[in-house]
Design an enzyme around this catalytic site. Structure first.
Site, PDB file in Angstrom:
ATOM      1  N   CYS A 166      11.008 -33.953  30.525  1.00 43.08           N
ATOM      2  CA  CYS A 166      10.125 -32.862  30.939  1.00 43.08           C
ATOM      3  C   CYS A 166       9.343 -33.236  32.206  1.00 43.08           C
ATOM      4  CB  CYS A 166       9.188 -32.495  29.806  1.00 43.08           C
ATOM      5  SG  CYS A 166      10.080 -31.920  28.329  1.00 43.08           S
ATOM      6  N   SER A 210       1.189 -34.949  21.999  1.00 37.06           N
ATOM      7  CA  SER A 210       2.158 -35.012  23.083  1.00 37.06           C
ATOM      8  C   SER A 210       1.461 -35.515  24.337  1.00 37.06           C
ATOM      9  CB  SER A 210       2.728 -33.618  23.340  1.00 37.06           C
ATOM     10  OG  SER A 210       3.332 -33.543  24.614  1.00 37.06           O
ATOM     11  N   CYS A 266      13.798 -40.420  26.779  1.00 38.02           N
ATOM     12  CA  CYS A 266      12.707 -39.657  26.157  1.00 38.02           C
ATOM     13  C   CYS A 266      11.824 -40.497  25.241  1.00 38.02           C
ATOM     14  CB  CYS A 266      13.270 -38.415  25.484  1.00 38.02           C
ATOM     15  SG  CYS A 266      13.867 -37.219  26.717  1.00 38.02           S
ATOM     16  N   ASP A 267      10.959 -39.822  24.527  1.00 38.52           N
ATOM     17  CA  ASP A 267       9.704 -40.385  24.061  1.00 38.52           C
ATOM     18  C   ASP A 267       9.795 -41.666  23.238  1.00 38.52           C
ATOM     19  OD1 ASP A 267       9.085 -38.037  25.260  1.00 38.52           O
ATOM     20  OD2 ASP A 267       7.820 -37.271  23.676  1.00 38.52           O
ATOM     21  N   LYS A 268      10.565 -41.676  22.158  1.00 43.57           N
ATOM     22  CA  LYS A 268      10.590 -42.852  21.279  1.00 43.57           C
ATOM     23  C   LYS A 268      11.747 -43.783  21.601  1.00 43.57           C
ATOM     24  CE  LYS A 268       7.246 -40.743  19.549  1.00 43.57           C
ATOM     25  NZ  LYS A 268       7.400 -39.645  20.503  1.00 43.57           N
TER      26      LYS A 268
END
Length: 550
Positions: A192, A467, A120-122
């Protein structure tokens, strides 16, 4: 071959160390083998990470098969979707903590190489930062997307849920329908389902050459992902043998390839924070201008969510990152090295594009330019970022009155209580790297604007970020930020703001003298910070510098 781990296990003075290693199950035979760290960000609250323990087993299998000894350890992982609006200040600071924690574990235990298991993101950029900093053999395994949900023939993802909040408030949907969407949108393990930050960074990691071909879009629960996991374990041993380190892979030319792929995908604006931060660890300067330059040169070829109808599942079926890079082949630096131990040119030799609608031809793009545009003007002299491919053409140029809010909560209240009108420019400030601190994403306000049907008539600008799921005329990373007396701090309710994406301009209709006069009266907002956020606010640099910490 001289191993880093020999310092831990060779010689009479290391007798106590060998005894401790035998306490965790190693044999004398194991002590002769390379030690490979596995940095796993598995936990039980992040959907994109709940399956990473299973992938780790496959990685270990591959390492053992190739003659190494695997040692799994964990690092933290924040779910941006869960943190949105409640704990989002902690997301971006976690990037540096992840890099630091991996550095500590690798250096303290003298690992010879390592595999980063992320999603995921970070977490992915944090691991890539650690890879550049440590510069020992490394390969990154991203965990893959979840499949989209479905309701009444409509494909769903988590962004659908955020936008449903506005739809429900606007009476466009019933509570029963909203509940069904809530129950069906996120069907299982994986990041996602659209091209949001997690999947953008997974694709960018592959484009950089730091994960095996096909890794970026292979799905969390597909057999292919588990095969890639085992092969990643095998491959780290080959990288070790050939002394291939990240600085040989993540070169300036490789970063240019990654930016081009990002532009063709129409990826998240967060790459403008993460790629410069990763490059910085390798002493490579990646300025904002390179994103805009390559965006102007690279057509947008993949119409993926949030701007388009396709999901990562469709992109994977079309051939994924290798197919997109094949499409871009003539514009890429093909002689860069990758973790395959081959050049990009060799990797792409037999690649086929399997769906011409999902990965468009160069002469039939969705947009002539790539995903991201860098805007400048008197409100953002150091730059601001917009995902131009997620903006309706009707609002690429917009002028309207500023509706000024000093927090996300204030803005969200105004939107949900129908105080925002067509033509407005919502300004959310003091949410930058220092100001929030932590530069939270403004997904809730942008999604609510879309949910109310204002996505083609209302703009939003902020010194915070967005986002990867944000769509609409949403301009973020305004630099310098309000908390550093940036010009956005001088904007007042009703000031006219002009945004011109094609010409890369963003200005407030005020004279230079008036801006200076207002900023001369600037006073820092009072706040009380402790712990991680206090330290972060003290050391973080501006968004246009990648929000890196000094």
């Amino acid at each position: 071959m001289r191993l880093r781990s020999d310092a831990l296990k060779k010689g009479i003075e290391r007798l106590p160390h060998r005894s401790l290693l035998k306490a965790v199950g190693l044999s004398d035979e194991d002590l002769e083998k390379p030690f490979i760290g596995i940095a796993n960000s598995w936990n039980e609250i992040v959907p994109g990470h709940i399956h990473l323990d299973k992938l780790a087993k496959e990685v270990k299998k591959g390492i053992r098969q190739a003659g190494g000894v695997p040692f799994e350890f964990n690092t933290i992982a924040v779910c941006d979707g869960l943190a949105m609006g409640v704990g989002m200040q902690y997301s971006l600071p976690s990037r540096e903590i992840i890099a630091d924690s991996i550095e500590i574990m690798i250096q303290a235990h003298c690992f010879d190489g390592w595999v980063g298991i992320t999603n995921c993101d970070k977490i992915t950029p944090g691991m890539l930062m650690a890879a550049g900093r440590l510069d020992i053999p490394c390969i990154i395994l991203t965990g893959g997307p979840m499949r989209p949900g479905e309701y009444k023939g409509r494909k769903l993802d988590v962004i659908t849920c955020f936008e449903v909040v506005g739809e429900l408030k606007a009476n466009k949907i019933t509570e029963e329908e909203a509940k069904e969407i809530e129950n069906r949108a996120c069907p299982g393990a994986g990041s996602c389902a659209g091209l949001f930050t997690a999947n953008t960074m997974a694709c960018v990691t592959e484009a950089l050459g730091m994960s095996l071909p096909g890794c970026g879009s292979s799905h969390a629960e597909d057999k292919k992902k588990y095969e890639i996991a085992e092969n990643s374990g095998i491959q780290i041993m080959k990288l070790l043998k050939d002394e291939i380190i990240p600085s040989k892979i993540m070169t300036k030319k490789a970063f240019e390839n990654a930016v081009r792929v990002d532009m063709a995908l129409g990826g998240s604006t967060n790459t403008v924070l993460h790629l410069p931060a990763i490059a910085n660890e390798l002493n490579i300067e990646l300025k904002l201008e390179i994103f805009d330059k390559l965006s102007r040169e690279t057509p947008h070829l993949c119409d993926l969510r949030p701007g388009g109808p396709y999901f990562l599942y469709d992109f994977e079926q079309a051939g994924g990152v290798p197919a997109l890079m094949k499409r871009l082949e003539k514009n890429l630096n093909l002689d860069v090295l990758t973790v395959t131990r081959k050049t990009l040119r060799e990797n792409l030799r037999d690649i086929k594009i399997l769906n011409e609608e999902v990965i468009r031809p160069l002469n039939n793009p969705i947009h002539a330019e790539g995903g991201i545009a860098i805007l400048k003007g008197n409100i953002a002299p150091n730059g601001a970022v917009v995902k131009q491919t997620a903006v309706d053409p009707k609002i690429l140029k917009h002028k309207g009155p500023a509706r000024v809010f000093n927090s996300e909560g204030e803005a969200m209240s105004a939107i949900l209580n129908k105080r925002i009108r067509p033509g407005d420019v919502v300004v959310i400030r003091y949410v930058g790297p220092k100001g929030a601190p932590g530069m939270p994403e403004m997904l809730a306000p942008t999604s609510a604007i879309v949910g109310f049907g204002l996505g083609t008539s209302v703009a939003l600008i902020t010194d915070g970020r967005f986002s990867g799921g944000t769509r609409g005329l949403c301009v973020g990373h305004v630099s310098p930020e309000a908390y550093e007396a940036g010009q956005i701090a001088a904007v007042k309710e009703g000031d006219i703001i002009e945004i011109d994406v094609p010409n890369r301009k963003i200005n407030v209709k005020l004279s230079e003298e008036e801006l200076k006069k207002r900023l001369a009266k600037f006073q820092l907002p009072k706040r009380k910070l402790t712990g991680v956020l206090a330290r972060y606010s003290k050391f973080v640099r501006s968004a246009d510098k990648g929000a890196i910490q000094l």
